[in-house]
Design an enzyme around this catalytic site. Structure first.
Site, PDB file in Angstrom:
ATOM      1  N   GLY A  77     -42.833 -83.635  52.768  1.00  0.00           N
ATOM      2  CA  GLY A  77     -43.023 -84.667  51.749  1.00  0.00           C
ATOM      3  C   GLY A  77     -44.480 -84.997  51.541  1.00  0.00           C
ATOM      4  O   GLY A  77     -44.840 -85.857  50.734  1.00  0.00           O
TER       5      GLY A  77
ATOM      6  N   GLU B  25     -51.851 -88.249  59.944  1.00  0.00           N
ATOM      7  CA  GLU B  25     -51.607 -89.304  60.916  1.00  0.00           C
ATOM      8  C   GLU B  25     -52.682 -90.387  60.938  1.00  0.00           C
ATOM      9  O   GLU B  25     -52.431 -91.511  61.378  1.00  0.00           O
ATOM     10  CB  GLU B  25     -51.448 -88.678  62.309  1.00  0.00           C
ATOM     11  CG  GLU B  25     -50.194 -87.831  62.376  1.00  0.00           C
ATOM     12  CD  GLU B  25     -50.138 -86.913  63.582  1.00  0.00           C
ATOM     13  OE1 GLU B  25     -49.225 -87.076  64.383  1.00  0.00           O
ATOM     14  OE2 GLU B  25     -50.994 -86.027  63.715  1.00  0.00           O
TER      15      GLU B  25
HETATM   16 MO1  MOS Z   1     -46.375 -85.496  63.558  1.00  0.00          MO
HETATM   17  S1  MOS Z   1     -45.972 -87.035  64.849  1.00  0.00           S
HETATM   18  O1  MOS Z   1     -47.111 -84.339  64.520  1.00  0.00           O
HETATM   19  O2  MOS Z   1     -45.078 -85.093  62.620  1.00  0.00           O
END
Ligand code: MOS
Length: 734
Positions: free
Chosen positions: A462, A701
């Protein structure tokens, strides 16, 4: 070919190429796949957290309408183990009577319809010989693992430096269990054709799933095909090969029909991992001038009874600041909890909360502005490796962020800024993140109609992989974007890297870079001895590409279109393969830089009502080159929302007596809603990174990391109250 330094930092924010498919319902998620004779599976889960199954009666379930099979440890075949790696799969289910956590699967029921399977599953009678579960960090029975990731670090002598530091600060910070809640309920559709298995699943790593299923069912890898064109979110929950996926395949083999297994939302809370709670002790020593002299960071997090979880919480502290004496240590404590697993920024999300809160606390002790304190301890080179960063623009993140946020308007005293009944607080956090580039392969094909097809067996969770990889391929081949298709999500394609660890864009982008370069080389090889071609005898480094043509660099007229070369040589298409592996840090003489970021947050607190609102967030990110401004901004916004969830709402509550997860629904497990989300500004700064040929780092992230500390720091500034435990809920504000 492209030289990274010469391209724009931020690529055009084109719309998602898969957007129309998604909004018209033409994008098929795992749950959308069906077969004419599809059967359905439902799970039966343990209601105790430790012990063994003492009695299992499936007769009522067997006799229930539509039931095709009830599989338990009493009749399940022996299953193999998936390979051990950093994201190793849990052991195969139904292999014995031992119970290690609440919600462990004790049976799977297969029936003609989902309703029949669910109804029959309720009629499975299970009794347990329960033992007292180990559920607490401090339970003396718990096994403690020290340095489980072999990332503990030490430089200088933190203990001695702390003892002699002018100013010392020590505090303990805690975070709680959080559960990944992608919108799409994880679904597996499994179909066997003889010994060949096809699986639709929500995996973030199709190639790993293929290998794992081959081992579990003892069949060749070539006999397993994993299809995952679309998934409804991952965030880490799709990194591992979960037991329910194995059970769907086992169910399909048992009944000789394709089987669909959809986890319920409560099952998502026990079946696809969670972010572990932590308890972290930070000790910092500094001079009166704000120079850090020592940091000691020890983190304890939880771990399920079997297997591992890569979740380093303390190790990031080793490279966050220029500080001569640093010790970081991680510990994990085995408990009777459900599988612990990555949930966006594993380890770093928790570790950054502790470190950046402690830095804020230190700034008050020293009477130094929190931003200034960070800049005084800026790590110009990698403090642990002693190498220059492959790229680092954290200083620019701070400067641009402070400017955009209006940090200079901040009055230093807590409780000194007000707007009517609301106390106003400004807080910030700095982020020095990591990413994982992984080996990856791709192919690129140019066809006689002037279109290109680029392929790799990866997942787009996504985040925009379809779009940014089509953009990148178009650029590398000199084609207009509409002429390029990127295909993914099928293990029959070249093996792709994991969509995780913020690394897919670097991993896959590097493979596509290689494939496209090789493809241009293929074209040059074709015309090498063709005296009529203006490109005869050209090397790949002597040409440029654009508008569907290859031409000699500096002489646009001396070139040929791909399509003309194909026609002239009687070819329908040309393909090339490309592979990438992460560069070697020592060889390059560069420390691999992850993305960096600065988060500036304004909170408003009504001290009488205990209300906390995040009013503004300014994120400034150095993630190297940004391939698509729009999708990257969306990533940071999404991560920021996740960070607000972690900071203020999310807590998976485990009943301390039984180990049962007490809030495994969206009614009880709080996540932010639109009304909780403020104005968010995102900017990208820096330069293309030097560690991979595409110049990217990762944006998956870093949007989340830093939000916990930035909000806690802003709450302290607003109220004078230091909250060292997430989530920051109303009770902690009174
Ligand atoms: Mo991520 S927590 O490496 O999808």
């Amino acid at each position: 070919m492209t030289i990274v330094e010469q391209i724009d930092l931020v690529g055009e924010g084109v719309d998602r190429v898969d957007g129309p498919l998604k909004v018209t319902g033409a994008a098929h998620y795992p749950n959308d796949f069906s077969f004419p004779d599809l059967a359905h599976a439902a799970l039966v889960r343990s209601t105790v957290a430790a012990g063994r199954i003492s009695r299992l009666d499936t007769s009522a379930a067997q006799a229930s309408p539509g039931v095709l099979a009830v599989i338990t440890h009493q009749n399940a075949p022996s299953l193999g183990r998936a390979p051990d790696n950093i994201l190793s799969a849990p052991p195969p289910p139904l292999q014995g009577d031992r119970i290690l956590h609440y919600g462990q699967y004790v049976a799977v029921v297969v029936a003609g319809t989902a309703e029949e399977a669910t109804a029959a599953a309720r009629r499975v009678e299970a009794e347990y010989e329960a033992t007292e579960p180990v559920l607490d960090f401090h339970d003396p029975r718990a096994e403690v693992l020290t340095d489980p990731f072999e990332l503990d670090s030490s430089r200088g002598d933190a203990g001695t430096a702390l003892a002699s530091a002018e100013v010392t600060f020590e505090a303990t910070y805690t975070t709680v269990d959080n559960t990944n809640n992608p919108l799409g309920l994880f679904t597996t559709v499994a179909a066997w054709d003889g010994e060949a298995l096809t699986v639709h699943d929500a995996t973030q790593w199709p190639v790993l799933l293929r290998t794992a299923l081959a081992r579990v069912f003892d069949i060749p890898e070539s006999g397993v095909r994993v299809l995952v064109p679309f998934v409804g979110g991952g965030f880490g929950a799709g990194l591992r090969v979960w037991p329910h996926v194995m059970l769907a395949a086992l169910a399909a083999r048992t009944v000789g029909r394709p089987v669909k297994l959809v986890l319920t939302r409560p099952e998502m809370f026990t079946g696809v991992g969670h972010r572990t709670a932590t308890e972290q002790r930070l000790k910092i020593g500094a001079g009166r001038d704000g120079r850090l002299v020592a940091i000691d960071h020890e983190s304890t997090s939880t771990l399920q009874m079997e297997g591992d979880n890569f979740e380093p919480c303390a190790s990031g502290t080793a490279y966050a600041y220029a500080c001569p004496n640093v010790s970081t240590r991680d510990r994990q404590v085995r408990l009777n909890v459900t599988w612990c697993n990555s949930m966006r920024a594993p380890g770093e999300a928790q570790g950054n909360f502790a470190l950046e809160s402690a830095m804020d606390e230190l700034s008050y002790e020293l009477g130094i502005d929190p931003l200034d304190l960070r800049l005084r301890n800026y790590a110009e080179s990698h403090p642990q490796l002693g190498l220059p960063w492959s790229s680092k623009a954290l200083r620019e993140c701070y400067e641009v962020g402070a400017e955009r946020f209006g940090w200079s308007r901040r009055l230093p005293e807590p409780r000194s800024m007000r707007d009517g009944d609301w106390l106003i607080g400004y807080g910030l956090a700095g982020v020095s993140f990591f990413w994982f580039q992984k080996p990856c392969e791709a192919t690129a094909t140019l066809r006689r109609d002037g279109t290109a097809l680029v392929r790799s067996a990866v997942t787009d969770i996504g985040t925009g992989t379809y779009t940014v990889m089509a953009q990148l391929s178009a650029e590398l081949l000199g084609l207009d974007l509409p002429r390029v298709t990127f295909e993914l999500g099928d293990t029959d394609l070249p093996p792709g890297a994991v969509a995780g660890g913020s690394g897919l864009t670097a991993s896959l982008g590097s493979a596509i870079h290689a494939a496209c370069r090789n493809l241009v080389q293929e074209f040059l090889d074709i015309v090498r001895d063709d005296p009529t071609s203006p490109l005869a005898g050209c090397a790949v480094d002597e040409v440029s590409i654009g508008r569907g043509r290859i031409h000699r660099t500096g002489s646009p007229e001396r070139g040929e279109a791909y399509t003309d070369i194909l026609v002239a040589h009687g070819l329908t298409e040309l393909s090339a393969y490309g592979a990438s592996t992460p560069a070697d840090s020592r060889e390059l003489g560069l420390a691999p830089a992850g993305p960096f970021g600065a988060k500036f947050v304004e909170v408003r607190v009504d001290p009488d009502l205990g209300l906390l609102r995040v009013a503004r967030v300014v994120s400034v990110i150095d993630a190297g080159r940004i391939l698509n401004e729009k999708t990257a901004t969306s990533q940071i916004i999404g991560g920021t929302v996740g960070g607000i969830g972690m900071a203020m709402f999310e807590e998976t509550v485990t009943d301390p007596g039984s180990g049962r997860i007490a809030n495994a629904t969206f009614g009880d497990y709080l996540i932010p809603v639109n009304a909780d989300i403020p104005d968010m500004q995102v900017s990208f700064v820096g330069r293309p990174d030097r560690f991979n040929p595409v110049g990217v780092k990762g944006v998956g992230e870093i949007g989340l990391v830093g939000m916990g500390a930035a909000i806690a720091n802003a709450v302290h500034h607003a109220t004078g109250r230091r909250i060292r435990s997430l989530p920051i809920t109303i009770d902690k504000l009174f």
